[in-house]
Write an enzyme that holds these catalytic residues in place. Structure first.
Site, PDB file in Angstrom:
ATOM      1  CG  HIS A  28     -48.219 -58.476  -0.398  1.00 28.47           C
ATOM      2  ND1 HIS A  28     -48.872 -57.586   0.433  1.00 28.47           N
ATOM      3  CD2 HIS A  28     -46.912 -58.105  -0.377  1.00 28.47           C
ATOM      4  CE1 HIS A  28     -48.001 -56.731   0.932  1.00 28.47           C
ATOM      5  NE2 HIS A  28     -46.806 -57.014   0.459  1.00 28.47           N
ATOM      6  CB  CYS A  29     -53.594 -56.713  -2.393  1.00 30.48           C
ATOM      7  SG  CYS A  29     -54.664 -58.126  -2.059  1.00 30.48           S
ATOM      8  CB  ALA A  30     -55.020 -55.035   2.011  1.00 29.42           C
TER       9      ALA A  30
END
Length: 621
Positions: A28-30
């Site tokens: 996952h990213c932000a």
């Protein structure tokens, strides 16, 4: 969204992504869950987008990207808690036979390496911004112990970023993570760092070493770890099993560290300098045009999730020049999309749009998280999105002309503005203000109206022919003692909530059809059966109280839903004694579910009844 709901959301996401067996990797990213799947045909994108808590779903860069927003980390953790998905999933696209084009491969590699460390880099960047604010207002001085310790916390992440990237790159390229970190540590070793600073001339086995600075660098370590992954595969084939544990790491370090210092590092450093010079040169040709174009196209980059692919360029700029202008030029886009969303919030009178636009606008302006604003509001109504893009372009041109830069990786928001203090700071503030208020005002007056909402069509119900119920006699489904429903020890039956009728305390377990008709419901547990008679009565026979808890152990079901049955036909054979041994009441209500269609449901049998005798009379209105 309440945290208690993440469990259901996590399960549903994995379900519609095609199940655990369809997932190669998940990071996952932000704001996004980034799935690499084995077969995109197994992904139900439409149902994923309908889940509460999912903003939108994208198929981009060789990944299925599920946009969650600020709660993505919680949802990510919950997925691994409630499913069989493993963080250390060994599968990858190569094993699944997936073929990807060069762009998808590049984007997948970049996101796989940089996405896991974006959180700590953003946090460290914001800490730097706060320290700049503190020194600007005189609250702290650079020689104070408090400042130096906090600055170490902020700058340490960027100084030793090769160590972080070594670990994530090793996971991506499937190399030994700790050997990779060992290579990075060797590149940052104080003695050799000091040798570079002093301009010493070093050799390795009489081969001259071109020393370069690896502090804050990104390209050398990524290439080095990729080479390490290939080396390890070769070593595993030739190193005896009995000594693989120590000999493979030994040879890997002994080969890769010198190879990086001699070949990979200098070449990668040259490439990095070329990239930095190329970017600077392009912007330098005409800052206004370059900044305007970058700002204009940046919303589309965010929309397709490729904006984080520029992180290596940003990090390289910081390593080469001590500051970056790329994310500074594109930063006001956050303000533009926040402003456009604010314009929608102020203009709409629709409650559901307000509930969505308000938090999305705040998220964008306070935290720099624009996905909820883009996918939930501006892109949905299109015109606000393009208004935001235009003002993002205008702001980008202003920032580029002002020469604004940032010494660290920052996401533009109100909270991070102090991080831009320095050359061009005033121009940056003006650009952000124009982007925010300009987008809000233009969207309010010209970019949105509630007429854009889909019209709610009023369904005109065609008058249906009402067929009056007819008189009907219903037979007793089982022999036994007859009691009124009011004496049944269950409030729903006793109160007539489910319909009027009577109850029988069975003498045996032969439950038969009380009329000719179709089985409308046949519970798998066998404890209850519904019948729609040919004449129109809807009958429910419920064998015993709370017998659903037996899970069918005392019931032998003879029919299924949809079967046509004749009066007296065996439906279920119940083990009455077995039910009693379980401590359950065997009283069997027989009710007419569509009681309202009749004037009266009259019990004919008085004290006892035989199976097949009339139990109830349904009197029509």
């Amino acid at each position: 969204m309440a945290k208690k709901n993440y469990e259901n959301l996590a399960k549903e996401i994995v379900r519609y992504i095609g199940g655990v067996e369809n997932v190669n990797t998940l990071i996952h990213c932000a704001t996004r869950l980034r799935f690499k799947v084995k077969n995109t045909q197994n992904v139900d994108k439409k149902k994923l987008e309908q889940l509460e808590g999912v903003i939108t779903v994208l198929d981009s860069g060789g990944q299925i990207q599920v946009v969650i927003g600020q709660h993505v980390a919680d949802v990510y953790d919950t997925i691994f808690e409630v499913t069989d998905l493993k963080k250390e999933n060994p599968s990858d696209a190569e094993e699944s036979g997936e073929k990807k084009n060069l762009l998808n491969t590049f984007m997948d590699t970049i996101s796989g390496i940089f996405a896991p460390v974006l959180g700590v880099m953003s946090g460290a960047g914001m800490l730097k911004a706060l320290l700049i604010l503190c020194t600007t207002f005189g609250w702290l001085k650079s020689d104070m112990g408090t400042y130096r310790i906090l600055y170490a916390a902020a700058d340490g992440v960027f100084t030793f970023i090769p160590v972080f990237l070594a670990y994530t790159a090793a996971k991506k390229f499937r190399a030994n993570e700790f050997v990779a970190v060992g290579v990075a540590a060797a590149l940052l070793y104080p003695d050799l760092t000091a040798a570079y600073s002093a301009g010493e001339a070093l050799t390795f086995l009489k081969i001259p070493v071109v020393l370069v600075s690896y502090t804050s660098s990104v390209i050398p370590i990524v290439i080095s770890v990729y080479a390490l992954s290939k080396l390890e595969k070769g070593l595993k084939r030739i190193v005896p099993t009995v000594c693989k544990t120590f000999l493979t790491p030994l040879l890997s370090l002994a080969i890769m560290v010198p190879a990086t210092y001699l070949v990979i590092g200098p070449i990668a450093d040259t490439v990095g300098k070329a990239l930095a010079s190329g970017y600077t040169g392009l912007v330098g040709l005409n800052p206004v045009i370059a900044g305007g174009l970058l700002g204009l196209i940046w919303p589309a980059a965010v929309m397709f999730g490729v904006h984080w692919g520029f992180v290596p360029i940003v990090m390289n700029n910081i390593a080469e020049y001590g500051r970056d202008t790329l994310f500074t030029i594109t930063g006001p886009n956050n303000m533009a999309q926040a402003g456009a969303t604010l314009g929608v919030f102020l203009k709409t009178k629709d409650k559901s749009v307000k509930e969505l636009a308000g938090p999305a606008a705040l998220s964008a302006v306070l935290a720099g998280i624009t996905e909820p604003a883009i996918y939930g509001v501006t892109l949905r109504f299109k015109r606000p999105f393009f208004i935001g893009a235009v003002f993002s372009g205008i702001a980008g041109a202003i920032v580029a002309a002002a020469g604004t830069g940032a010494p660290t990786l920052l996401g533009t928001s109100i909270l991070t503005l102090p991080g831009y203090i320095g050359v061009g700071f005033v121009g940056f503030l003006i650009a952000c203000a124009i982007a925010y208020f300009g987008s809000a005002i233009v969207t309010y007056f010209f970019g949105y109206s509630d007429d854009m909402l889909p019209k709610k069509e009023e369904k005109k119900e065609e008058p249906q022919e009402i067929i009056p119920a007819k008189d009907e006699a219903l037979l007793a489904p089982v022999s036994g003692k007859v009691i009124p429903l009011s004496e049944v020890r269950d409030e729903a039956f006793a109160g007539g909530i489910l319909g009027q009728g009577a109850a029988v305390i069975p003498e045996n377990g032969e439950i038969c059809a009380p009329c000719d008709g179709v089985i409308s419901v046949m519970y798998p547990t066998g404890h209850a059966v519904g019948i729609k008679s040919d004449i129109g009565a809807e009958i429910l026979i419920h064998v015993g109280m709370d017998t659903v808890t037996l899970n069918g152990s005392c019931f032998d079901v003879k029919v299924k839903a949809g079967d046509y049955v004749k009066a007296g036909q065996l439906l279920v054979r119940a083990n009455i004694e077995g039910i009693k041994k379980e401590g359950l009441d065997i009283t069997t209500p027989v009710i007419v579910a569509n009681t309202a269609d009749y004037m009266q449901i009259k019990t004919v049998a008085e004290e006892s009844v035989k199976s097949g005798e009339v139990l109830l009379n349904c009197v029509s209105k």
